[in-house]
Write a protein that holds these residues in place. Sequence first.
Motif, mmCIF file in Angstrom:
data_model
loop_
_atom_site.group_PDB
_atom_site.id
_atom_site.type_symbol
_atom_site.label_atom_id
_atom_site.label_comp_id
_atom_site.label_asym_id
_atom_site.label_seq_id
_atom_site.Cartn_x
_atom_site.Cartn_y
_atom_site.Cartn_z
ATOM 1 N N UNK A 1 -22.986 -38.867 -21.682
ATOM 2 C CA UNK A 1 -22.504 -38.646 -22.890
ATOM 3 C C UNK A 1 -21.124 -38.778 -22.221
ATOM 4 N N UNK A 2 -20.263 -38.216 -21.770
ATOM 5 C CA UNK A 2 -18.864 -38.438 -21.658
ATOM 6 C C UNK A 2 -18.538 -40.197 -21.802
ATOM 7 N N UNK A 3 -18.950 -40.944 -20.236
ATOM 8 C CA UNK A 3 -19.072 -41.930 -20.176
ATOM 9 C C UNK A 3 -19.227 -43.127 -21.749
ATOM 10 N N UNK A 4 -20.721 -42.621 -22.280
ATOM 11 C CA UNK A 4 -20.829 -43.310 -23.399
ATOM 12 C C UNK A 4 -19.739 -43.266 -24.721
ATOM 13 N N UNK A 5 -18.353 -42.093 -24.430
ATOM 14 C CA UNK A 5 -17.801 -42.118 -25.315
ATOM 15 C C UNK A 5 -16.414 -43.021 -25.230
ATOM 16 N N UNK A 6 -16.540 -44.182 -23.944
ATOM 17 C CA UNK A 6 -15.792 -44.607 -23.884
ATOM 18 C C UNK A 6 -15.107 -45.983 -24.325
#
Length: 441
Positions: A54-59
Motif C-alpha cells: 500500500x505504501x509503495x503504491x502511493x509513490x
Amino acid sequence: MTPGIALRPDAVVEHDGEHTTITQPFSTVTVRGLGPEIAALLAGLRDRPATVAELTGRLDSARAAALLRELLERLNHLLIHTLDPALRVVPVAREAAFAPFDLVSGDSVRLSGFAFARRCEAGLALESPLARHRVELGRDAVPLLAALARPVLVKEVPAEEVAYLAGAGMVEVARDGLFPEDGDPVLRMWDFHDLLFHSRSRLGRFDGESGATYRFLGELPPEPVTKPPPSGRVVDLPRPGRLEAGPPFGAVLESRRSVRAYGPPPTIADLGELLYRSARVKSLAEPTAAEPYASSVRPYPGGGAAYELELYLLVRRCDSLDGGLYHYDPLGHRLTELEHRPGEAEATLARARQAAGGVAPDVLIIITARFRRLSWKYAGMAYATLLKNVGVLYQTFYLVATAMGLAPCGLGNGDSDLSARLLGLDWAEESSVGEFLIGRP
C-alpha cells in the motif's frame, strides 16, 4: 489476517527539505534525500498501519519505492508489525529486529517459560525479559495462549499468528525434539521472577519510564523524611563518645565476617552505639526546586537521599533493655516499644534462627521499607534502588559491629508476611526487605 506495519506513536517525523529525522525516546534516525512525499507517508504510519505494498503504491517512481523499502528496513526497531485483528508486535528496545519466524509443519511450538501476560493500556500484552518486543493481543488470542502452554505441532494452531509470536520471542520452536530453553544452561539457571526483575529494573529491554521522574509530583504528597514515631514506651539510647576511636579501617575490613556464636548478651550501650554510628539522621534538608521532597543525611549512602528503610529491633537478650519489639527513631536516636503478639515474635525469631543455621539470635534487626518514599521519585528502578540500599546498610552494620567487637550476621531471607503481622503493617505499604543479627561473640 491482514499483516501491516505502523510507526511507534511516540516517534516524531520531521523533514527540513534535505533531511528527514525520525526521533523516538530510544533512537534517532536521520536520512538524507527522501523528499517530503516519503516523510509524509512515514508520519501517517503513526496513526494507522498499512502494508508495504500500500505504501509503495502511493509513490510515483520505482526509485522512491526502493528508497522507502530500504528505509523501512533501517527503521525495523521503530516499526509495529500488525496482524489484524489478532495482534500487534511493538518494539521496546533499540536493538529490536522483527521478522515472522519461518515455521514448517513438523515444528513443535510452545510459549516461552519466561513469557507472561498482563493488562496494559492497549488491553492484554504478552511480554518476556528475553524479548525486545511486546505483543499486544486481540481479545480472540487468549485461547491460542492456552493452547501454547504445552508443546503442540504447528499444524494444530494458527500458523501465521504463531510465526509472529515466535518472531517476537514469545514462542519457542523445537525442530529436533528439544526446545531451546530446555537445552540452554544459562537460561535454566534463571528463575522467571529474577530475570524479569533484572530486565525491568535496568535500561535496554523495556520502554517504560525509568529514573527520577517524580511521576506523582503535584498528584500525591511524598512520604515524610522520617516515619513518625509510634506510640509506646520510649527508651532513649546512649550516644557514643569520640566517633574516630577504634581500630584502623583496613583492619576492620580484613576481619569482617559473619559471626553466629554468642557469648554474653549485648548491652543497650552496644545497640546505641551501633545504631548511632550506622543509621541515625545526621541532618535534614528541606525541599528545593531541584529536589522537591525533604531529605536527610545518614552514615550509610541512600539512593536519592530518600532513606526509605526503617529499623525494628526484636530483642531476646540485651543487658539493661527488656526483651520485646521496638521501633528505632533515627532522628531522636531512641527506641519505642511496640505492642505485639508473643506468638508472632516467637515465630519470627524461629525463622531467623533457621536462616542463621540454628543459632538463636540475641537481637534481630528487621529492616523494612516505606515503598512509596522511593516510588514517588523513581520509575522503573525504585525496588532495585531499595535493594542496593539494603546492601549498603548491611555492610555498614558489618563494619561498625566489627569495629566494636560485636558479632554481626546478615540474613539472606525472611518472611515479609510474618513481619508485617508482627509489626502491624500493610504489606504493600511497608514490609520487611532484610534482617540482621547482632550479639556479642
